[in-house]
Design a protein around this motif. Sequence first.
Motif, PDB file in Angstrom:
ATOM      1  N   HIS A  46      90.411  54.712  20.216  1.00  0.00           N
ATOM      2  CA  HIS A  46      91.367  54.067  19.318  1.00  0.00           C
ATOM      3  C   HIS A  46      92.314  53.186  20.120  1.00  0.00           C
ATOM      4  O   HIS A  46      92.568  53.425  21.306  1.00  0.00           O
ATOM      5  N   LEU A  47      92.875  52.200  19.433  1.00  0.00           N
ATOM      6  CA  LEU A  47      93.824  51.313  20.091  1.00  0.00           C
ATOM      7  C   LEU A  47      95.163  52.000  20.329  1.00  0.00           C
ATOM      8  O   LEU A  47      95.809  51.791  21.347  1.00  0.00           O
ATOM      9  N   THR A  48      95.581  52.859  19.380  1.00  0.00           N
ATOM     10  CA  THR A  48      96.899  53.474  19.471  1.00  0.00           C
ATOM     11  C   THR A  48      96.810  54.992  19.369  1.00  0.00           C
ATOM     12  O   THR A  48      95.848  55.543  18.825  1.00  0.00           O
ATOM     13  N   LYS A  49      97.857  55.618  19.865  1.00  0.00           N
ATOM     14  CA  LYS A  49      97.956  57.071  19.751  1.00  0.00           C
ATOM     15  C   LYS A  49      98.056  57.488  18.295  1.00  0.00           C
ATOM     16  O   LYS A  49      97.440  58.481  17.876  1.00  0.00           O
ATOM     17  N   ALA A  50      98.804  56.731  17.500  1.00  0.00           N
ATOM     18  CA  ALA A  50      98.974  57.071  16.087  1.00  0.00           C
ATOM     19  C   ALA A  50      97.633  57.069  15.358  1.00  0.00           C
ATOM     20  O   ALA A  50      97.344  57.958  14.550  1.00  0.00           O
ATOM     21  N   GLY A  51      96.782  56.071  15.655  1.00  0.00           N
ATOM     22  CA  GLY A  51      95.463  56.021  15.021  1.00  0.00           C
ATOM     23  C   GLY A  51      94.608  57.204  15.410  1.00  0.00           C
ATOM     24  O   GLY A  51      93.885  57.775  14.584  1.00  0.00           O
ATOM     25  N   ALA A  52      94.671  57.600  16.676  1.00  0.00           N
ATOM     26  CA  ALA A  52      93.904  58.752  17.142  1.00  0.00           C
ATOM     27  C   ALA A  52      94.380  60.029  16.461  1.00  0.00           C
ATOM     28  O   ALA A  52      93.569  60.888  16.072  1.00  0.00           O
ATOM     29  N   GLU A  53      95.690  60.168  16.286  1.00  0.00           N
ATOM     30  CA  GLU A  53      96.234  61.403  15.729  1.00  0.00           C
ATOM     31  C   GLU A  53      95.888  61.571  14.253  1.00  0.00           C
ATOM     32  O   GLU A  53      95.675  62.695  13.790  1.00  0.00           O
ATOM     33  N   VAL A  54      95.842  60.468  13.504  1.00  0.00           N
ATOM     34  CA  VAL A  54      95.416  60.573  12.105  1.00  0.00           C
ATOM     35  C   VAL A  54      94.016  61.180  12.037  1.00  0.00           C
ATOM     36  O   VAL A  54      93.744  62.079  11.232  1.00  0.00           O
ATOM     37  N   GLU A  55      93.120  60.691  12.880  1.00  0.00           N
ATOM     38  CA  GLU A  55      91.746  61.177  12.863  1.00  0.00           C
ATOM     39  C   GLU A  55      91.643  62.638  13.290  1.00  0.00           C
ATOM     40  O   GLU A  55      90.926  63.438  12.673  1.00  0.00           O
ATOM     41  N   VAL A  56      92.339  63.016  14.354  1.00  0.00           N
ATOM     42  CA  VAL A  56      92.176  64.352  14.901  1.00  0.00           C
ATOM     43  C   VAL A  56      92.596  65.423  13.881  1.00  0.00           C
ATOM     44  O   VAL A  56      92.002  66.505  13.805  1.00  0.00           O
ATOM     45  N   HIS A  57      93.594  65.096  13.034  1.00  0.00           N
ATOM     46  CA  HIS A  57      94.009  66.025  11.988  1.00  0.00           C
ATOM     47  C   HIS A  57      93.045  65.997  10.799  1.00  0.00           C
ATOM     48  O   HIS A  57      92.791  67.039  10.178  1.00  0.00           O
ATOM     49  N   GLN A  58      92.495  64.822  10.484  1.00  0.00           N
ATOM     50  CA  GLN A  58      91.526  64.729   9.397  1.00  0.00           C
ATOM     51  C   GLN A  58      90.281  65.553   9.698  1.00  0.00           C
ATOM     52  O   GLN A  58      89.761  66.275   8.834  1.00  0.00           O
ATOM     53  N   ILE A  59      89.801  65.460  10.924  1.00  0.00           N
ATOM     54  CA  ILE A  59      88.622  66.236  11.311  1.00  0.00           C
ATOM     55  C   ILE A  59      88.902  67.731  11.193  1.00  0.00           C
ATOM     56  O   ILE A  59      88.052  68.502  10.708  1.00  0.00           O
ATOM     57  N   LEU A  60      90.080  68.155  11.602  1.00  0.00           N
ATOM     58  CA  LEU A  60      90.418  69.574  11.512  1.00  0.00           C
ATOM     59  C   LEU A  60      90.377  70.045  10.059  1.00  0.00           C
ATOM     60  O   LEU A  60      89.883  71.145   9.768  1.00  0.00           O
ATOM     61  N   ASP A  61      90.878  69.225   9.151  1.00  0.00           N
ATOM     62  CA  ASP A  61      90.845  69.587   7.726  1.00  0.00           C
ATOM     63  C   ASP A  61      89.406  69.726   7.236  1.00  0.00           C
ATOM     64  O   ASP A  61      89.098  70.622   6.438  1.00  0.00           O
ATOM     65  N   TRP A  62      88.521  68.859   7.697  1.00  0.00           N
ATOM     66  CA  TRP A  62      87.117  68.959   7.273  1.00  0.00           C
ATOM     67  C   TRP A  62      86.439  70.190   7.856  1.00  0.00           C
ATOM     68  O   TRP A  62      85.591  70.808   7.209  1.00  0.00           O
ATOM     69  N   TYR A  63      86.806  70.574   9.074  1.00  0.00           N
ATOM     70  CA  TYR A  63      86.278  71.821   9.622  1.00  0.00           C
ATOM     71  C   TYR A  63      86.716  73.016   8.776  1.00  0.00           C
ATOM     72  O   TYR A  63      85.915  73.916   8.474  1.00  0.00           O
ATOM     73  N   ALA A  64      87.982  73.040   8.406  1.00  0.00           N
ATOM     74  CA  ALA A  64      88.480  74.132   7.565  1.00  0.00           C
ATOM     75  C   ALA A  64      87.739  74.163   6.229  1.00  0.00           C
ATOM     76  O   ALA A  64      87.460  75.241   5.684  1.00  0.00           O
ATOM     77  N   ALA A  65      87.384  72.975   5.705  1.00  0.00           N
ATOM     78  CA  ALA A  65      86.652  72.900   4.443  1.00  0.00           C
ATOM     79  C   ALA A  65      85.238  73.453   4.576  1.00  0.00           C
ATOM     80  O   ALA A  65      84.709  74.062   3.639  1.00  0.00           O
ATOM     81  N   ILE A  66      84.611  73.256   5.732  1.00  0.00           N
ATOM     82  CA  ILE A  66      83.285  73.846   5.959  1.00  0.00           C
ATOM     83  C   ILE A  66      83.367  75.361   5.815  1.00  0.00           C
ATOM     84  O   ILE A  66      82.542  76.003   5.149  1.00  0.00           O
ATOM     85  N   TYR A  67      84.367  75.954   6.450  1.00  0.00           N
ATOM     86  CA  TYR A  67      84.509  77.404   6.384  1.00  0.00           C
ATOM     87  C   TYR A  67      84.837  77.874   4.966  1.00  0.00           C
ATOM     88  O   TYR A  67      84.249  78.844   4.470  1.00  0.00           O
ATOM     89  N   LYS A  68      85.745  77.188   4.305  1.00  0.00           N
ATOM     90  CA  LYS A  68      86.165  77.647   2.971  1.00  0.00           C
ATOM     91  C   LYS A  68      85.136  77.317   1.899  1.00  0.00           C
ATOM     92  O   LYS A  68      84.754  78.184   1.104  1.00  0.00           O
ATOM     93  N   ASP A  69      84.668  76.069   1.855  1.00  0.00           N
ATOM     94  CA  ASP A  69      83.854  75.606   0.735  1.00  0.00           C
ATOM     95  C   ASP A  69      82.375  75.897   0.886  1.00  0.00           C
ATOM     96  O   ASP A  69      81.650  75.940  -0.110  1.00  0.00           O
ATOM     97  N   LEU A  70      81.901  76.105   2.111  1.00  0.00           N
ATOM     98  CA  LEU A  70      80.492  76.444   2.314  1.00  0.00           C
ATOM     99  C   LEU A  70      80.304  77.909   2.674  1.00  0.00           C
ATOM    100  O   LEU A  70      79.473  78.612   2.082  1.00  0.00           O
ATOM    101  N   LEU A  71      81.059  78.398   3.660  1.00  0.00           N
ATOM    102  CA  LEU A  71      80.822  79.728   4.219  1.00  0.00           C
ATOM    103  C   LEU A  71      81.702  80.814   3.616  1.00  0.00           C
ATOM    104  O   LEU A  71      81.540  81.993   3.935  1.00  0.00           O
ATOM    105  N   ALA A  72      82.637  80.425   2.725  1.00  0.00           N
ATOM    106  CA  ALA A  72      83.537  81.375   2.054  1.00  0.00           C
ATOM    107  C   ALA A  72      84.333  82.201   3.069  1.00  0.00           C
ATOM    108  O   ALA A  72      84.564  83.390   2.871  1.00  0.00           O
TER     109      ALA A  72
END
Length: 599
Positions: A248-274
């Motif tokens: 990413h060009l900026t730290k802010a852009g990188a940080e938006v992504e790193v938190h978005q990915i974490l939310d999707w990981y949590a969704a895998i556990y909750k929405d698929l694996l219960a």
Amino acid sequence: MADQTPSETSGAAAPQTLPDRSQTPADNQAGDSKNAAKKAAKLAKMAADKAAKAAGKGKESKEPKEPKKKAPSKKKADGPPLIGIDALKEENFPEWYSQVLVKSEMLDYYDVSGCFILRPASYFIWEEIQDFFNKRIKSIGVKNCSFPLFVSEDVLQREKEHLEGFAAEVAWVTHAGSTPLEKKIAIRPTSETVIYPYYSKSSGVIRSHRDLPLRMNQWNSVVRWEFKNPQPFLRTREFLWQEGHTAHLTKAGAEVEVHQILDWYAAIYKDLLAVPVIKGQKSEKERFAGSLYSLSCEGYIPATGRGIQGATSHCLGQNFSKMFNITVEDPDSKPGEQKAALHVWQNSWGLSTRSLGVMVMTHSDNRGLVLPPRVAETQVIIVPVGITAKTTEEQRVNLLAEIDRLVGNLTAAGIRADSDLRDGYSPGWKFNQWEMRGVPVRLEIGPGELAGNFVTYSRRDIAGSDGKGTIPIPELQTAIPTLLDTIHDDLYKRADDSFTEHRKTITDWNEFCPALNNKCVLVVPFCLEEDCEGEIKGMSARKAEEDSGEAEDAKAPSMGAKSLCILKEQPTEIAEGTHCINPNCKNPAQKWTMFGRSY
């Protein structure tokens, strides 16, 4: 858990027909006159011996007695023996876990210690995770790719802090056939040092700021030559995962992504694996080597009271871009000025097949595997019942035809349904086998159900009559999807209730170890200092040893409590004057942090 020989899996052999033992050889010869004469002579001799003994003139005959006739065999030819789980989850958890994986046909052991075979039933779950995650990461421009398995020693050595985190686990290739290599080659423990030379300006992949953000991901295997205690899915020498690498060009852009990915990981556990997880940031002691900071999803295994890291999303900062000279020209440079070179900001993030082990440990029971419906390869199995010797051929044909029709209707409704029409296997044997395999819903249909236009269902996640009921056949295509969603929600709620019950907020050190010994993870005020965390782990390990009277097992997960994560959602503000949980620490607490024993 030490390597074990694979247990015999059920259902592997063809059904065997038992020989007819309704008559013994003696019965078959009962009319033989010669045999009758011999028997009469034997009886006469026995009478003479008895009389001689009574008179003191002889000894009791040593003539062997006739063998007793065997009772006719009443065993039905109902398939090979079904081998169940013979270790209890609450008494011998490692053995129970191993048996569940092997006997449910999820996994098999391999002749290289610490490596395992993922059978179709488990690989299907991994494919469902891939589909779920791919849809989301592609929505933000991530593209899948593949990089080589090997890393040169020179490149790996360039990032010393990164290497230190994996040095003991790196597997090296030293020979090609019988010829020693001039320079040994590492098998990737992770791919930062494989991919980032490719991102550098010399490669031409990132030529200017217009090429950013650059987002790549690969689904692959990595090797970490783990020596502590290999456990299927949890701690293995080779494992499957995905690893995303972005610039990413900026730290802010990188940080938006790193938190978005974490939310999707949590969704895998909750929405698929219960499976419930807690999101947070790793402490300085536990962060990924070479990262600016690491985020993680942390799970909980009720049977052992241990936390378990489920996935990680790392903000790497500019550490690797400086090491590998990944730069772009500053887009904000004024005309005529020499454009400054800016090092890019990077992220890496990964989820592995450890997620399958967390799922199995959380939901399964002493009857075998329990699968959340959304990742079950077979969601519904239909078993014919009530077929007896009195059932006519016409009734049998009609019943099987109806089962085929129901499978077709359910499949058309998007349900992964199948039937078990094998001859020679009793319904009870089939019930046990499909329970072992964790199929969420079993439907039973026989002449009685067919006449009443309904099916009987049995939920895998609830034992006994509470998990049973009936559904009218015309309503199956709508009722079954609702039932599967209900099973998913119930599995999640039970696991979440257990996690909540065993997640204790502690502010007094005297309560720390007793709660830990009650299989709890602990939310405590913490100063965030690395040395302090090491002291907490050491003190809790020693206290646990004193309380139990048992020495810490070096092969087992750590007995001491380590930080699992600094909670992303802080329960409250840390009140001014609150001290760190460590009684020897003089620093004020900074954040509520979750500690626990961990895999």
